[in-house]
Motif scaffolding. Structure first.
Motif, PDB file in Angstrom:
ATOM      1  N   SER A  28     -13.498 -36.573 -86.846  1.00 39.50           N
ATOM      2  CA  SER A  28     -14.584 -35.662 -87.230  1.00 39.50           C
ATOM      3  C   SER A  28     -15.794 -36.435 -87.735  1.00 39.50           C
ATOM      4  N   VAL A  29     -15.559 -37.439 -88.568  1.00 42.06           N
ATOM      5  CA  VAL A  29     -16.668 -38.268 -89.064  1.00 42.06           C
ATOM      6  C   VAL A  29     -17.324 -39.014 -87.908  1.00 42.06           C
ATOM      7  N   ALA A  30     -16.527 -39.551 -86.996  1.00 38.79           N
ATOM      8  CA  ALA A  30     -17.093 -40.262 -85.842  1.00 38.79           C
ATOM      9  C   ALA A  30     -17.952 -39.328 -84.989  1.00 38.79           C
ATOM     10  N   MET A  31     -17.474 -38.126 -84.741  1.00 40.71           N
ATOM     11  CA  MET A  31     -18.254 -37.169 -83.949  1.00 40.71           C
ATOM     12  C   MET A  31     -19.527 -36.749 -84.684  1.00 40.71           C
ATOM     13  N   PHE A  32     -19.422 -36.569 -86.001  1.00 45.08           N
ATOM     14  CA  PHE A  32     -20.585 -36.191 -86.792  1.00 45.08           C
ATOM     15  C   PHE A  32     -21.644 -37.303 -86.752  1.00 45.08           C
ATOM     16  N   LEU A  33     -21.209 -38.548 -86.900  1.00 49.55           N
ATOM     17  CA  LEU A  33     -22.142 -39.671 -86.822  1.00 49.55           C
ATOM     18  C   LEU A  33     -22.779 -39.763 -85.432  1.00 49.55           C
ATOM     19  N   PHE A  34     -22.005 -39.469 -84.406  1.00 53.88           N
ATOM     20  CA  PHE A  34     -22.526 -39.474 -83.036  1.00 53.88           C
ATOM     21  C   PHE A  34     -23.641 -38.435 -82.865  1.00 53.88           C
ATOM     22  N   ILE A  35     -23.392 -37.197 -83.331  1.00 54.67           N
ATOM     23  CA  ILE A  35     -24.431 -36.180 -83.152  1.00 54.67           C
ATOM     24  C   ILE A  35     -25.642 -36.455 -84.044  1.00 54.67           C
ATOM     25  N   CYS A  36     -25.421 -37.097 -85.187  1.00 55.07           N
ATOM     26  CA  CYS A  36     -26.566 -37.462 -86.032  1.00 55.07           C
ATOM     27  C   CYS A  36     -27.431 -38.518 -85.343  1.00 55.07           C
ATOM     28  N   LYS A  37     -26.801 -39.469 -84.675  1.00 56.09           N
ATOM     29  CA  LYS A  37     -27.553 -40.550 -84.036  1.00 56.09           C
ATOM     30  C   LYS A  37     -28.202 -40.128 -82.725  1.00 56.09           C
ATOM     31  N   PHE A  38     -27.487 -39.393 -81.900  1.00 54.37           N
ATOM     32  CA  PHE A  38     -27.958 -39.136 -80.541  1.00 54.37           C
ATOM     33  C   PHE A  38     -28.453 -37.708 -80.285  1.00 54.37           C
ATOM     34  N   MET A  39     -28.229 -36.789 -81.206  1.00 49.83           N
ATOM     35  CA  MET A  39     -28.593 -35.395 -80.943  1.00 49.83           C
ATOM     36  C   MET A  39     -29.521 -34.815 -82.005  1.00 49.83           C
TER      37      MET A  39
END
Length: 158
Positions: A28-39
């Motif tokens: 969940s943290v990895a996905m959250f960091l992904f959407i923060c960086k790329f979306m």
């Protein structure tokens, strides 16, 4: 969003164990960091979502009530054979400045039986109404009042 990711992880696993929960937190943290960086998402937007959750829930309840009332009204209009329907196109200007809240207004109008939002350009709406009776006070509806309150609250919080 972080909590939603974690909840989806738990639901898809079907049970909760310590290792499933820990692995779910990491993913969940990895996905959250992904959407923060790329979306273009941020913790600030996350907090804004939580601040508006109660107002949004109230809006959904009002929307459901209005849908039920409109269903009843349209059923009466259609079943009454002595009354001839007079479809009408109505154009009005929304007092709401937020594009997002105007989209919510347009969708709320379309979800309500008897009315369809034909176009929305900036804050100018064109709405098709099944009968001229349904076209009254679209620019002063309960939806407009609630969304205007949300917009004012958001402006006050910023």
């Amino acid at each position: 969003m972080l909590l939603i990711f974690f909840a989806i992880w738990i639901i898809l696993n079907g049970k909760i164990t310590l290792e499933i929960a820990l692995f779910g937190v990491v993913i969940s943290v990895a996905m959250f960091l992904f959407i923060c960086k790329f979306m273009d998402y941020s913790v600030k937007k996350e907090l804004k979502l939580f601040r508006n959750a109660w107002a949004l829930l109230c809006y959904v309840v009002v929307l459901l009530i209005e849908i039920l009332k409109a269903n009843w009204g349209v059923a009466k209009l259609i079943s009454t054979s002595r009354y001839e329907l007079e479809p009408v196109l109505v154009t009005f200007q929304s007092p709401i400045k937020s594009k997002f809240l105007n989209v919510i207004l347009a969708n709320s109008i379309t979800l309500t039986p008897g009315t369809i939002t034909v176009s929305m350009e900036d804050d100018i709406f064109t709405v098709h109404c099944l009968d001229k009776e349904l076209a009254t006070d679209l620019d002063d509806s309960v939806f407009v009042h609630l969304l205007k309150k949300m917009e004012e609250k958001e402006a006050h919080n910023e």
